[in-house]
Design an enzyme around this catalytic site. Structure first.
Site, PDB file in Angstrom:
ATOM      1  CG  HIS A  93      -3.412   7.262   2.868  1.00 27.81           C
ATOM      2  ND1 HIS A  93      -3.720   7.157   4.213  1.00 27.81           N
ATOM      3  CD2 HIS A  93      -3.040   6.015   2.491  1.00 27.81           C
ATOM      4  CE1 HIS A  93      -3.515   5.913   4.621  1.00 27.81           C
ATOM      5  NE2 HIS A  93      -3.114   5.191   3.585  1.00 27.81           N
ATOM      6  CG  ASP A 147      -2.074  -0.894   1.154  1.00 25.23           C
ATOM      7  OD1 ASP A 147      -2.056  -1.773   0.274  1.00 25.23           O
ATOM      8  OD2 ASP A 147      -3.004  -0.748   1.965  1.00 25.23           O
ATOM      9  CG  ASP A 148       0.101   3.805   2.272  1.00 24.57           C
ATOM     10  OD1 ASP A 148      -1.033   3.437   1.910  1.00 24.57           O
ATOM     11  OD2 ASP A 148       0.405   3.994   3.469  1.00 24.57           O
ATOM     12  CG  HIS A 152       2.061   0.268   4.508  1.00 19.23           C
ATOM     13  ND1 HIS A 152       1.751  -0.567   5.542  1.00 19.23           N
ATOM     14  CD2 HIS A 152       0.945   0.966   4.220  1.00 19.23           C
ATOM     15  CE1 HIS A 152       0.474  -0.376   5.880  1.00 19.23           C
ATOM     16  NE2 HIS A 152      -0.039   0.541   5.093  1.00 19.23           N
ATOM     17  CG  HIS A 157      -4.461   2.857  -0.528  1.00 20.69           C
ATOM     18  ND1 HIS A 157      -5.420   2.274   0.265  1.00 20.69           N
ATOM     19  CD2 HIS A 157      -3.458   3.220   0.324  1.00 20.69           C
ATOM     20  CE1 HIS A 157      -5.017   2.282   1.535  1.00 20.69           C
ATOM     21  NE2 HIS A 157      -3.834   2.867   1.603  1.00 20.69           N
TER      22      HIS A 157
HETATM   23 NI    NI Z   1      -2.629   3.174   3.332  1.00 16.34          NI
END
Ligand code: NI
Length: 483
Positions: A344, A290-291, A431, A340
């Protein structure tokens, strides 16, 4: 929420970035924002928790050659969110307990020799609307990072205050007589800390709640028409105004301006065929990252390739936009790309329109890079409610193994968490913006390979089971368990 607030919030993510330059000053009140993909080596510095009980997230751009601006933005973010970038005490206790803060950025200008960046803080943990914003400017001629007020000529302060007072008079909650004094006395103290321009060249001041009006009126926007504004501007201000009206889409700061990045390939990626894996017959796990993409994503791709492992990358739209070649590489390697959000935020705190904007803007970024729109959504923090489910328009993917890697920054702990708890059908949350997380991946792949795991994308994990829009999936319990 006052009407003025709605305008501001909508513009944070929705304002045009590709409108054709206008030949003359117009009347539009749309703030000029740009997405400067023409800048080589632009980095997005981001950090976040991924825990709903202490949700915090922030990012800011680092433009090569504008180090003073980068330092200012970093300092501004760290002042608002002291946990940002720290290696310890990052999560959910003490000062970080109950944090609910997102800091978002938009470029107001990034061409010629002018850069403008607006930071907006959404702090839902306190009273009030929790929104505060400021814009920061960089003068490529002096290499200085300067506040908004540097857009104004030294001798124009009084006239500016008068013009703003006039623009604000009659707005809901604005107390006419006191306003001029308030702005006048506070001017150099930074109350007018979010100046920007419309696409037509008008000067805009976005004023936080309680700054120019009674608090219940919320945020207030004051607009000085373009022709009147021009007479108030400094040299920097006029160059910034020019870029708002006629953006040149080429940054020329520095001694030897970097060439623009090569144009991105436009043909859709044809991913390599996936191995025939039946997750009802063999042990499967879906590693999800993620991210990103971020500085360590390329290294992660190398590691995954060495192990012939597929994975899913839930990308943040602004990172995908400025790392389009990397996103393309992810797709070319046969990994799945999920959505995503753009920046955020906790989507449960956003309006329906904002949720759709967060997702559609990211979808477009991925589509630009790969030719394919993501088919899965992972809401930041896993934060969800009916509003998010209804507006996602895609299946929602959470996880069944949480490494909490964002909290500990400890490779051994990340690897051990996965290796000791994973079972077939699991979806693992990692992540790829953290070096320590990416460094943990070889150990995970080696240990699970020895136990006959297959590393599949999220869609592969569910095989022929169709995933439904608005439904949440955290693992595939139907996957084979031969452990
Ligand atoms: Ni995230």
């Amino acid at each position: 929420m006052a009407a003025a607030t709605l305008v501001v919030v909508a513009c944070l993510s929705a304002c045009s970035e590709s409108a054709a330059p206008q030949d003359s000053f117009g009347d539009s009140e749309e703030i000029r924002t740009v997405t400067p993909t023409w800048i080589s080596d632009l980095r997005i510095v981001g950090d976040s928790s991924d825990d709903e009980s202490c949700s915090w997230s922030a990012s800011y751009p680092a433009v090569p050659g504008a180090d003073a601006l980068t330092a200012t933005l970093r300092s501004a973010v760290e002042t608002r969110l002291p946990v940002f970038g720290r290696s310890e005490n990052r999560g959910c206790s003490g000062e970080t307990a109950n944090l609910d803060v997102d800091i978002d950025f938009e470029f107001l200008a990034a061409a010629g020799d002018v850069i403008g960046v607006q930071l907006t803080t959404f702090d839902y943990s306190g009273a009030g609307d929790g929104i505060s914003s400021a814009s920061y400017w960089f003068d490529g001629r002096t290499r200085q990072s300067v506040p908004s007020t540097a857009l104004i000529a030294e001798d124009a302060t009084d006239r500016l205050v008068t013009a703003f007072a006039k623009a604000l008079s009659g707005k809901a909650g604005v107390q006419g007589d006191g306003l001029k004094d308030a702005l006048g006395s506070e001017f150099r103290a930074g109350k007018l800390n979010d100046l920007s321009f419309t696409t037509g060249g008008a000067l805009v001041a976005d004023l936080d709640r309680g700054t120019a009006a009674v608090p219940p009126a919320g945020r207030v926007r004051a607009v000085i028409p373009a022709a009147e504004a021009t007479a108030l501007l400094s040299d920097l201000g006029r160059r910034a105004q020019e870029q708002a009206v006629r953006p040149t889409n080429r940054l020329t700061i520095g001694d030897t301006p970097a060439p623009p990045p090569p144009p991105a390939p436009t043909s859709p990626v044809t991913p390599p065929p996936a191995a025939e894996v039946n997750c009802q017959e063999v042990k499967c796990v879906a590693l999800t990252f993620d991210d990103g993409p971020g500085p360590f994503t390329a290294q992660l791709l190398d590691t995954l390739a060495q192990h012939d492992a597929r994975a899913t990358f839930f990308v943040v739209g602004q990172n995908a936009t400025y790392n389009a070649a990397l996103v393309r590489r992810v797709a070319e390697a046969g990994h799945e790309i999920g959505n995503h959000s753009w920046s955020h935020p906790d989507l449960t705190k956003q309006t329906e329109e904002q949720i759709r904007e967060q997702l559609s803007r990211t979808e477009q970024a991925v589509k630009t890079a790969t030719g394919h729109a993501p088919t899965l959504v992972r809401p930041p923090y896993g934060a969800m409610n009916d509003k998010v489910r209804a507006n996602a328009g895609k299946p929602l993917v959470l996880w069944s193994v949480d490494t909490e890697d964002w909290k500990f920054h400890d490779s051994a702990k990340v690897a051990q968490t996965v290796i000791s708890t994973v079972k077939p059908g699991d979806i693992v949350l990692i992540h790829d913006i953290h070096q320590t997380s990416v460094a943990a991946v070889p150990a995970i792949l080696n240990a699970l390979k020895e136990r006959d795991y297959h590393f599949v994308t999220t869609s592969q994990l569910f095989g022929t089971t169709p995933l439904a829009a608005g439904t949440t999936y955290s693992s595939n319990p139907a996957a084979a368990d031969r452990s």
